[in-house]
Design a protein around this motif. Structure first.
Motif, PDB file in Angstrom:
ATOM      1  N   SER A  96      11.623   1.155 -42.311  1.00 45.21           N
ATOM      2  CA  SER A  96      10.553   0.509 -43.085  1.00 45.21           C
ATOM      3  C   SER A  96       9.319   1.384 -43.242  1.00 45.21           C
ATOM      4  O   SER A  96       9.029   2.225 -42.388  1.00 45.21           O
ATOM      5  CB  SER A  96      10.109  -0.771 -42.381  1.00 45.21           C
ATOM      6  N   TRP A 107       4.916   1.790 -44.062  1.00 46.23           N
ATOM      7  CA  TRP A 107       3.724   1.268 -43.400  1.00 46.23           C
ATOM      8  C   TRP A 107       2.903   0.333 -44.280  1.00 46.23           C
ATOM      9  O   TRP A 107       1.980  -0.311 -43.796  1.00 46.23           O
ATOM     10  CB  TRP A 107       2.818   2.428 -42.929  1.00 46.23           C
ATOM     11  N   ASN A 108       3.200   0.283 -45.586  1.00 49.15           N
ATOM     12  CA  ASN A 108       2.257  -0.431 -46.471  1.00 49.15           C
ATOM     13  C   ASN A 108       2.360  -1.954 -46.344  1.00 49.15           C
ATOM     14  O   ASN A 108       1.362  -2.662 -46.492  1.00 49.15           O
ATOM     15  CB  ASN A 108       2.404   0.032 -47.921  1.00 49.15           C
ATOM     16  N   ILE A 135       8.185  -6.571 -44.923  1.00 48.30           N
ATOM     17  CA  ILE A 135       9.388  -5.856 -45.369  1.00 48.30           C
ATOM     18  C   ILE A 135      10.471  -5.892 -44.283  1.00 48.30           C
ATOM     19  O   ILE A 135      11.564  -6.412 -44.518  1.00 48.30           O
ATOM     20  CB  ILE A 135       9.046  -4.433 -45.861  1.00 48.30           C
ATOM     21  N   LYS A 168      13.575   0.331 -37.557  1.00 44.49           N
ATOM     22  CA  LYS A 168      12.674   1.438 -37.211  1.00 44.49           C
ATOM     23  C   LYS A 168      11.460   1.328 -38.119  1.00 44.49           C
ATOM     24  O   LYS A 168      11.499   1.682 -39.289  1.00 44.49           O
ATOM     25  CB  LYS A 168      13.325   2.817 -37.384  1.00 44.49           C
ATOM     26  N   ALA A 213      10.701  10.542 -38.983  1.00 47.50           N
ATOM     27  CA  ALA A 213      11.904  10.930 -39.722  1.00 47.50           C
ATOM     28  C   ALA A 213      13.035  11.337 -38.777  1.00 47.50           C
ATOM     29  O   ALA A 213      14.199  10.999 -39.011  1.00 47.50           O
ATOM     30  CB  ALA A 213      11.556  12.081 -40.669  1.00 47.50           C
ATOM     31  N   GLU A 219      16.511   9.446 -38.734  1.00 50.24           N
ATOM     32  CA  GLU A 219      17.784  10.079 -39.074  1.00 50.24           C
ATOM     33  C   GLU A 219      18.799   9.909 -37.938  1.00 50.24           C
ATOM     34  O   GLU A 219      19.990   9.674 -38.191  1.00 50.24           O
ATOM     35  CB  GLU A 219      17.544  11.557 -39.380  1.00 50.24           C
ATOM     36  N   THR A 244      13.498   1.487 -46.934  1.00 53.09           N
ATOM     37  CA  THR A 244      12.390   1.266 -47.858  1.00 53.09           C
ATOM     38  C   THR A 244      11.373   2.362 -47.591  1.00 53.09           C
ATOM     39  O   THR A 244      10.895   2.496 -46.455  1.00 53.09           O
ATOM     40  CB  THR A 244      11.741  -0.114 -47.632  1.00 53.09           C
ATOM     41  N   GLY A 288       9.674   6.366 -49.451  1.00 55.58           N
ATOM     42  CA  GLY A 288       9.534   7.289 -50.571  1.00 55.58           C
ATOM     43  C   GLY A 288      10.859   7.938 -50.948  1.00 55.58           C
ATOM     44  O   GLY A 288      11.826   7.884 -50.178  1.00 55.58           O
ATOM     45  N   GLU A 302       3.468   8.997 -57.893  1.00 58.63           N
ATOM     46  CA  GLU A 302       2.956   7.765 -57.302  1.00 58.63           C
ATOM     47  C   GLU A 302       1.579   8.058 -56.693  1.00 58.63           C
ATOM     48  O   GLU A 302       1.421   9.038 -55.966  1.00 58.63           O
ATOM     49  CB  GLU A 302       3.939   7.304 -56.223  1.00 58.63           C
ATOM     50  N   LEU A 335      10.636   0.787 -61.098  1.00 62.12           N
ATOM     51  CA  LEU A 335      10.587  -0.378 -60.202  1.00 62.12           C
ATOM     52  C   LEU A 335      10.224  -1.648 -60.977  1.00 62.12           C
ATOM     53  O   LEU A 335      11.080  -2.486 -61.225  1.00 62.12           O
ATOM     54  CB  LEU A 335       9.599  -0.110 -59.052  1.00 62.12           C
ATOM     55  N   TRP A 386      14.873  -8.287 -56.056  1.00 61.56           N
ATOM     56  CA  TRP A 386      13.907  -7.199 -55.873  1.00 61.56           C
ATOM     57  C   TRP A 386      14.640  -5.874 -55.731  1.00 61.56           C
ATOM     58  O   TRP A 386      15.525  -5.732 -54.892  1.00 61.56           O
ATOM     59  CB  TRP A 386      13.024  -7.438 -54.637  1.00 61.56           C
TER      60      TRP A 386
HETATM   61  P1  NAD Z   1       8.328   7.278 -46.121  1.00 59.00           P
HETATM   62  O1  NAD Z   1       9.531   7.565 -46.951  1.00 59.00           O
HETATM   63  O2  NAD Z   1       7.501   8.420 -45.687  1.00 59.00           O
HETATM   64  O3  NAD Z   1       8.743   6.524 -44.774  1.00 59.00           O
HETATM   65  C1  NAD Z   1       9.420   5.299 -44.797  1.00 59.00           C
HETATM   66  C2  NAD Z   1      10.174   5.142 -43.487  1.00 59.00           C
HETATM   67  O4  NAD Z   1      11.235   6.090 -43.458  1.00 59.00           O
HETATM   68  C3  NAD Z   1       9.349   5.428 -42.243  1.00 59.00           C
HETATM   69  O5  NAD Z   1       9.772   4.558 -41.231  1.00 59.00           O
HETATM   70  C4  NAD Z   1       9.711   6.859 -41.919  1.00 59.00           C
HETATM   71  O6  NAD Z   1       9.516   7.192 -40.571  1.00 59.00           O
HETATM   72  C5  NAD Z   1      11.170   6.884 -42.289  1.00 59.00           C
HETATM   73  N1  NAD Z   1      11.705   8.195 -42.674  1.00 59.00           N
HETATM   74  C6  NAD Z   1      11.083   9.172 -43.374  1.00 59.00           C
HETATM   75  N2  NAD Z   1      11.940  10.208 -43.560  1.00 59.00           N
HETATM   76  C7  NAD Z   1      13.111   9.846 -42.987  1.00 59.00           C
HETATM   77  C8  NAD Z   1      14.364  10.502 -42.823  1.00 59.00           C
HETATM   78  N3  NAD Z   1      14.590  11.747 -43.293  1.00 59.00           N
HETATM   79  N4  NAD Z   1      15.358   9.843 -42.187  1.00 59.00           N
HETATM   80  C9  NAD Z   1      15.152   8.598 -41.706  1.00 59.00           C
HETATM   81  N5  NAD Z   1      13.976   7.946 -41.792  1.00 59.00           N
HETATM   82  C10 NAD Z   1      12.968   8.566 -42.431  1.00 59.00           C
HETATM   83  O7  NAD Z   1       7.475   6.199 -46.902  1.00 59.00           O
HETATM   84  P2  NAD Z   1       6.078   5.566 -46.484  1.00 59.00           P
HETATM   85  O8  NAD Z   1       5.008   6.577 -46.734  1.00 59.00           O
HETATM   86  O9  NAD Z   1       6.168   4.941 -45.159  1.00 59.00           O
HETATM   87  O10 NAD Z   1       5.978   4.383 -47.539  1.00 59.00           O
HETATM   88  C11 NAD Z   1       5.502   4.543 -48.819  1.00 59.00           C
HETATM   89  C12 NAD Z   1       6.629   4.623 -49.818  1.00 59.00           C
HETATM   90  O11 NAD Z   1       7.461   3.467 -49.719  1.00 59.00           O
HETATM   91  C13 NAD Z   1       6.102   4.605 -51.242  1.00 59.00           C
HETATM   92  O12 NAD Z   1       6.818   5.519 -52.017  1.00 59.00           O
HETATM   93  C14 NAD Z   1       6.373   3.181 -51.690  1.00 59.00           C
HETATM   94  O13 NAD Z   1       6.464   3.038 -53.087  1.00 59.00           O
HETATM   95  C15 NAD Z   1       7.661   2.899 -51.002  1.00 59.00           C
HETATM   96  N6  NAD Z   1       7.888   1.457 -50.888  1.00 59.00           N
HETATM   97  C16 NAD Z   1       8.851   0.885 -51.644  1.00 59.00           C
HETATM   98  C17 NAD Z   1       9.047  -0.487 -51.597  1.00 59.00           C
HETATM   99  C18 NAD Z   1      10.103  -1.163 -52.435  1.00 59.00           C
HETATM  100  O14 NAD Z   1      10.348  -2.346 -52.213  1.00 59.00           O
HETATM  101  N7  NAD Z   1      10.709  -0.497 -53.386  1.00 59.00           N
HETATM  102  C19 NAD Z   1       8.256  -1.262 -50.758  1.00 59.00           C
HETATM  103  C20 NAD Z   1       7.276  -0.641 -50.002  1.00 59.00           C
HETATM  104  C21 NAD Z   1       7.100   0.725 -50.066  1.00 59.00           C
END
Ligand code: NAD
Length: 536
Positions: free
Chosen positions: A140, A142-143, A148, A166, A199, A203, A217, A219, A372, A400, A440
């Motif tokens: 998940s 942080w936003n 979520i 996680k 990350a 992973e 959920t 980036g 974004e 989206l 969604w």
């Molecule tokens: P992020 O991708 O940096 O991190 C999201 C989660 O993934 C965190 O828990 C992070 O530790 C984990 N993560 C990152 N790299 C990983 C890897 N290689 N393997 C496994 N886990 C990994 O995103 P963020 O900065 O926390 O959140 C913002 C992003 O989330 C924005 O792009 C936003 O648009 C998106 N988002 C999408 C939705 C949706 O419903 N589509 C909802 C909320 C946020």
């Protein structure tokens, strides 16, 4: 603040830097142990009847309601959204979603009858069963650090799965609440587990042997890596990724309402929402008035401490986020855009505050229009025609959600099929996330799979097709391959192929000598209605 390699994550409030709490990063041994616990619990849970799962969800709803203030306050302190937003966006949707699971879930996941359409299989009976996958890795951002993972965990668990959450390392405490609430509601020990880290730990979780499916959920970069990590074990993956949402304001739109609604959908959670309005495409005749109204709305927003009453917008959650926002706005300004509201940091309030900002007519190709932003910034572009509005709306790396603002239902309906994204809203933006029966999820690089409603619940389950028959007859196509069977098949093709009554009668006559044989080998009476389908 989190950085990779930390063994203890110290969570500080983005509003005032005060210590909110600490968690330990999970080692790979701990991750495997938590997955193993979840697997053992899920193995029993999958046999729990749907009605009983619904009763457990009712207890969970009671626990969420009891803890509502604690949940909202923790989110406001840890992530920085104002308390009211935490109630509206993080607690309420969980209650609605649980109510949906309690009332609609058993029907959606109950075995469903499937009617056979193949004439030679017509005597058999079929139904679909929805089986769980096993244990899901639920990763998940942080936003929305509580709603979520909570809402997704509830859906997965209702479908009979176990879950290892996680949370983001920026908001681990809100994520950890998910497990606490499931425990307080009396779900089996270990069914919902939590691991912490970034990350690397994410992973390791995806690659863990006991994980059968992943709901990520975040980036696009993380999404791509998770997909690659899951590919090794051929695990199911659902990706909910970023957005660059557009709002199309047509010249007949109720402009005051549109400006208010768009200001809200752009600035909610300080713009740190996947489905924030980041771009407005406004038809030329409405442009000047709309810009004036939007700038006034956004300038009037009150920025401040998330726990203070009467605050509309809190701080950004992380320093990297503030840097991204500043860089995009500054580049657009340098390129000639007009800043009609905000456009600056609010260090007078704290290190992570940025003023709600409207950027008018940024230069084409600027990062503000392509990447974004994820901050309290909205770009407005004037368009000459609806065609160019739709082209611009679709011309993003994401798909989206998109909204259309108009009084004219016919114009809205004509545009909808042209828009390439997972959710289209008319005269509203973003709020459909709160509807538990919505679907969604995004198109293209915004991800795949769905998390809400019937489609979300079905996503959490594997479809098992059950085909039953208890006849003693030997099926027609079993060995040996005889001339008679070949003749029956050829005559059947003739019967279907030529629609004229004469040739059908001729084909039927040729089949007549086989009728006694067919009666022994095929369900002749039941075949007839299925056969008639060929003649439609
Ligand atoms: P992020 O991708 O940096 O991190 C999201 C989660 O993934 C965190 O828990 C992070 O530790 C984990 N993560 C990152 N790299 C990983 C890897 N290689 N393997 C496994 N886990 C990994 O995103 P963020 O900065 O926390 O959140 C913002 C992003 O989330 C924005 O792009 C936003 O648009 C998106 N988002 C999408 C939705 C949706 O419903 N589509 C909802 C909320 C946020």
């Amino acid at each position: 603040m989190y950085s990779a390699g930390m063994t203890t994550i110290c969570v500080r409030s983005p509003a005032d830097g005060s210590l909110v709490g600490e968690v330990s990063t999970s080692s790979s041994e701990e991750i495997h142990a938590r997955v193993a616990r979840a697997s053992a619990a899920a193995e029993k849970w999958r046999r729990t009847p749907l009605r009983e799962r619904a009763r457990a969800m009712r207890r969970l709803r009671t626990e969420v309601l009891k803890a509502r203030s604690r949940i909202a306050e923790l989110i406001a302190r840890e992530q920085g959204k104002p308390l009211l937003e935490a109630y509206l966006a993080e607690v309420f949707p969980c209650i609605d979603h649980l109510t949906f699971l309690i009332l609609d879930g058993p029907r959606i996941l109950a075995p469903r009858r499937a009617r056979h359409a193949q004439p030679f299989l017509a005597a058999r009976k079929a139904h679909y069963v929805f089986q769980p996958y096993g244990v899901w890795a639920l990763i998940s951002p942080w936003n929305y650090p509580f709603v979520i993972p909570f809402l997704q965990a509830a859906t997965l668990v209702f479908a009979g799965n176990g879950v290892v959450v996680k949370p983001s390392p920026f908001t681990p405490l809100s994520g950890a609440l998910v497990k606490d609430l499931f425990q307080a509601a009396g779900f089996p020990e270990g069914l919902v587990e939590v691991v912490h880290g970034g990350a690397v730990e994410g992973e390791a979780l995806v690659r863990s042997n006991g994980i059968r499916a992943v709901l990520f959920t975040g980036g696009p970069e993380g999404g791509r890596k998770v997909l690659a990590a899951a590919a090794d074990g051929l695990k199911k993956v659902v990706l909910e990724l970023g957005g660059k949402d557009a709002a199309l304001v047509l010249d007949d739109a109720p402009l005051e309402r549109a400006a208010k609604g768009i200001a809200w959908a752009a600035m909610f959670n300080a713009g740190q929402t996947c489905a924030s309005v980041e771009r407005v495409l406004v038809e030329k005749p409405a442009s000047a008035r709309f810009k004036e109204l939007l700038a006034a709305e956004v300038s009037a927003l009150r920025v401040g401490h998330p726990l203070q009453a009467g605050v509309d917008i809190g701080p950004l959650t992380a320093a990297f986020q503030l840097e991204r926002v500043k860089a995009q706005v500054d580049a657009a300004r340098k390129g000639g855009a007009r800043i009609s509201a905000g456009g600056e940091t609010r260090h007078d309030l704290g290190p992570l505050y940025y003023a709600p900002t409207v950027v008018e007519e940024p230069p084409g190709g600027s990062t503000l229009l392509r990447e974004e932003t994820f901050g309290p910034v909205v770009a407005v572009q004037t368009v000459d025609s609806l065609d160019s509005a739709v082209r611009a709306a679709n011309d993003a790396e994401y798909g989206l959600t998109t909204s259309i603002w108009t009084r004219d239902k016919r114009r809205a309906r004509a545009l909808i099929p042209e828009i390439q994204c997972g959710v289209v809203t008319v005269n509203s933006h973003l709020a459909s996330y709160g509807e538990p029966r919505s679907a969604w999820g995004g198109f293209g690089p915004s991800g795949f799979g769905r998390t809400h409603g019937e489609f979300g619940l079905l996503e959490a389950a594997q479809v098992q097709y059950v085909d039953e028959g208890y006849s003693e007859k030997h099926d027609l196509w079993w060995y040996p391959a005889t001339e008679r069977v070949r003749d029956i098949v050829e005559r059947t093709f003739e019967l279907i192929a030529d629609p004229s009554a004469v040739s059908r009668a001729r084909a039927l006559l040729k089949l007549l000598p086989h009728s006694a044989y067919l009666a022994r080998r095929a369900p002749t009476v039941r075949m007839l209605p299925a056969f008639l389908r060929y003649f439609r």
